[in-house]
Design an enzyme around this catalytic site. Structure first.
Site, PDB file in Angstrom:
ATOM      1  N   GLN A  77       0.798  -1.330  -0.022  1.00  0.00           N
ATOM      2  CA  GLN A  77      -0.060   0.094  -0.119  1.00  0.00           C
ATOM      3  C   GLN A  77       0.793   1.127   0.062  1.00  0.00           C
ATOM      4  O   GLN A  77       2.039   1.159   0.251  1.00  0.00           O
ATOM      5  CB  GLN A  77      -1.004  -0.063   1.450  1.00  0.00           C
ATOM      6  CG  GLN A  77      -2.141  -1.036   1.228  1.00  0.00           C
ATOM      7  CD  GLN A  77      -2.982  -0.747   2.280  1.00  0.00           C
ATOM      8  OE1 GLN A  77      -2.875  -1.437   3.357  1.00  0.00           O
ATOM      9  NE2 GLN A  77      -3.722   0.288   2.415  1.00  0.00           N
ATOM     10  N   HIS A  78       0.189   2.243  -0.326  1.00  0.00           N
ATOM     11  CA  HIS A  78       0.524   3.772  -0.161  1.00  0.00           C
ATOM     12  C   HIS A  78       1.581   4.185  -1.102  1.00  0.00           C
ATOM     13  O   HIS A  78       2.181   5.475  -1.025  1.00  0.00           O
ATOM     14  CB  HIS A  78       1.188   3.818   1.404  1.00  0.00           C
ATOM     15  CG  HIS A  78       0.232   3.619   2.458  1.00  0.00           C
ATOM     16  ND1 HIS A  78      -1.004   4.059   2.924  1.00  0.00           N
ATOM     17  CD2 HIS A  78       0.547   2.529   3.621  1.00  0.00           C
ATOM     18  CE1 HIS A  78      -1.414   3.557   3.598  1.00  0.00           C
ATOM     19  NE2 HIS A  78      -0.666   2.557   4.172  1.00  0.00           N
ATOM     20  N   ASP A 229      -2.593  -4.639  -0.506  1.00  0.00           N
ATOM     21  CA  ASP A 229      -2.059  -6.079  -0.015  1.00  0.00           C
ATOM     22  C   ASP A 229      -2.970  -6.519   1.173  1.00  0.00           C
ATOM     23  O   ASP A 229      -3.540  -7.563   1.277  1.00  0.00           O
ATOM     24  CB  ASP A 229      -0.734  -6.203   0.080  1.00  0.00           C
ATOM     25  CG  ASP A 229       0.132  -5.307   1.199  1.00  0.00           C
ATOM     26  OD1 ASP A 229      -0.909  -4.347   1.888  1.00  0.00           O
ATOM     27  OD2 ASP A 229       1.245  -5.707   1.306  1.00  0.00           O
TER      28      ASP A 229
HETATM   29  O1  LIG Z   1       1.753   0.235   4.876  1.00  0.00           O
HETATM   30  C1  LIG Z   1       1.003  -0.912   5.149  1.00  0.00           C
HETATM   31  C2  LIG Z   1      -0.351  -0.868   5.546  1.00  0.00           C
HETATM   32  O2  LIG Z   1      -0.830   0.334   5.902  1.00  0.00           O
HETATM   33  C3  LIG Z   1       1.686  -2.222   4.800  1.00  0.00           C
HETATM   34  O3  LIG Z   1       1.020  -3.218   5.148  1.00  0.00           O
HETATM   35  C4  LIG Z   1       2.191  -2.108   3.216  1.00  0.00           C
HETATM   36  O4  LIG Z   1       0.970  -2.482   2.629  1.00  0.00           O
HETATM   37  C5  LIG Z   1       3.221  -3.043   2.954  1.00  0.00           C
HETATM   38  O5  LIG Z   1       3.018  -4.548   3.257  1.00  0.00           O
HETATM   39  P1  LIG Z   1       4.169  -5.762   3.254  1.00  0.00           P
HETATM   40  O6  LIG Z   1       4.904  -5.416   2.267  1.00  0.00           O
HETATM   41  O7  LIG Z   1       4.782  -5.864   4.510  1.00  0.00           O
HETATM   42  O8  LIG Z   1       3.053  -6.971   3.040  1.00  0.00           O
END
Ligand SMILES: O=C(CO)[C@@H](O)[C@H](O)COP(=O)(O)O
Ligand SMILES: Nc1ncnc2c1ncn2[C@@H]1O[C@H](COP(=O)(O)OP(=O)(O)O)[C@@H](O)[C@H]1O
Length: 474
Positions: A77-78, A229
């Site tokens: 995300q983000h 994700d």
């Molecule tokens: O920033 C967040 C949720 O707000 C994280 O959960 C990212 O989405 C990264 O995910 P992973 O790579 O650890 O699965």
């Protein structure tokens, strides 16, 4: 209803692709390709073109690409992908765990106020949110040539289909999305032209069709909208609406990030900022708390101690706050790791256990806030434990001991990719993706009984967090 779909998880450290039998949920093939994350201090960046190559390699690695009938992507995300008029990145993507944007996030919160942010967007932005990253690029004079702004999975889906498309789950992590679409007031605040964003599409629709033989896919197969994700993992666990809907059951993911969340019908809006008010992918909401230091931080401690990651020992009074990357929950973006309470008889195994405790504590402390924010709990349903760390016995035991809850560990390893596959299957069958995942029984796995909650360890960590505030940059 026979056929094959492919679900992709484009996460921080790697891309994983699963080829799944649409009828049974059987995983027929798996592909994987690593990513490179660069940056020191607070910087964390990746070249989006590397994700695109990794996507094709992982899809080809399933061995089933040519037979796939649909595909979807769940993505970290983000992250801010800034493209020029030719679709070429003008800067490496700023990732969710890049904390250089902490100052911009704080300034944005001051400008609108916490209550207003929570009411409008469901969340109070921190350094992870895309809006803070855009403000950071702007403040560093790096927005001049930007012709398009994308999130990681939007970038990849668009490369597959040639068409831009946004969807609610990942849009809700930008800071410029409200329940009814892009928030023009926030876009004006940070000087971002709405024309640079992809159009928002309705859940359950297709983003488009593959325009080439990427990774061996057939051109012309439908590509679903994808999801952030965490929202994809929620679908993969069968959480959310449709026949036999499941709301309020908590899930805890142990990966590069630690996350704790539930799918709820209530819209979260936590003005403290601990709980992000994300949208789930197909309606419903996804109140979520996230830490920056999870498996990588604990693995780093194991390496420093020269121990296997499972070689923990009980006892002792040491406290480790493993904030090696700064921290988001609690909000300490400039913190470094802190070790407290060492004695002559503290063993390396106890110190490693303390690192696990410190990483799990913040997530479990946020669990009740997450459920309260969505106004929904699923009775005493077990806590679903997923992500790479869920495979580890030491992680399982730590979560049980610090939560006092029963924990269910799904046998399926890649819940984000499975959720994306369920979304792709739903596109073909017309089912709600969570319903597809329930039909596939993706959450099935052993339930570990609750153990007595270790209140003493939790109290020690809370005390060090409070007393250590000046050292942690609070
Ligand atoms: O920033 C967040 C949720 O707000 C994280 O959960 C990212 O989405 C990264 O995910 P992973 O790579 O650890 O699965
Ligand atoms: N058996 C295990 N015990 C503990 N941690 C593990 C185990 N297997 C993998 N991991 C951890 O899982 C992490 C990867 O998890 P994953 O959920 O794939 O991450 P992400 O999706 O964030 O890239 C790695 O950092 C690794 O340390």
């Amino acid at each position: 209803m026979a056929g094959i779909v492919i679900g992709v998880d484009s996460s921080t450290q790697s891309t994983k692709a699963l080829a799944v039998d649409t009828a049974t949920g059987e995983v027929l093939g798996e592909g994987r390709a690593a990513h490179t994350v660069t940056g020191s201090g607070g910087a964390r960046e990746s070249d989006p073109r590397q994700w695109w190559q990794a996507l094709q390699d992982a899809v080809a690695g399933t061995g089933c690409a040519g037979r796939a009938e649909a595909l979807a992507i769940g993505g970290q995300q983000h992250g801010l992908v800034a493209l020029d008029a030719d679709g070429v990145p003008v800067h490496p993507a700023l990732l969710w765990n890049d904390t250089r944007s902490a100052g911009q996030a704080a300034a944005l919160v001051d400008e609108l106020g916490r209550e207003d942010w929570a009411r409008r967007t469901g969340s109070v932005p921190n350094a992870s949110f895309t809006v803070a990253k855009w403000a950071w690029l702007r403040d560093h004079g790096l927005t001049g040539r930007v012709a398009a702004v994308r999130l990681p999975h939007e970038y990849l889906t668009e490369r597959l289909t040639g068409r831009p498309a946004a969807e609610r789950s990942d849009a809700s992590g930008t800071g410029w999305w409200g329940e009814h679409g892009w928030d023009r007031g926030v876009l004006d605040l940070v000087g971002l032209d709405e024309a640079l964003l992809p159009p928002l599409a309705e859940p359950g629709t297709a983003a488009g069709e593959t325009t080439g033989p990427f990774g061996g896919l057939r051109p012309g197969i439908p590509v679903a909208l994808g999801a952030g994700d965490n929202a994809a993992a929620a679908l993969g666990l069968g959480l959310g609406g449709g026949t036999g809907a499941v709301h309020g059951q908590p899930a805890l993911s142990l990966g590069t990030s630690g996350t704790v969340y539930a799918v709820t019908r209530g819209r979260p809006a936590d003005p403290t900022g601990t709980v992000a008010g994300f949208a789930a992918a197909h309606g419903d909401w996804l109140p979520l708390a996230c830490t920056l230091n999870c498996t990588l931080a604990v693995d780093r401690f194991a390496t420093l101690l020269g121990r296997d990651r499972q070689a923990v020992e009980p006892g002792g009074e040491a406290v480790v706050l493993p904030f090696l990357d700064g921290e988001r929950t609690p909000a300490l973006p400039h913190a470094a790791g802190l070790v407290h309470g060492l004695r002559h008889d503290t063993t390396p195994g106890q110190l490693l256990q303390a690192a696990y405790d410190g990483a799990a504590y913040a997530l479990l402390a946020a669990l009740d806030l997450v459920l309260a924010a969505g106004s929904e709990t699923a009775g005493d349903a077990p806590l679903l434990l997923i992500g790479g760390g869920a495979r580890g016995r030491a992680w399982q035991d730590t979560v049980r001991r610090l939560s006092g809850r029963a924990v269910q560990v799904p046998a399926a390893g890649e819940l984000v990719a499975l959720g994306a596959a369920a979304q792709a299957a739903g596109l073909l069958t017309g089912e709600h993706p969570a319903e597809v995942a329930r039909r596939w029984d993706t959450a099935a796995g052993p339930v570990l009984d609750p153990v007595e909650k270790d209140e003493a360890a939790a109290a020690r960590i809370a005390a060090v967090l409070a007393a250590g505030a000046p050292l942690l940059g609070a």
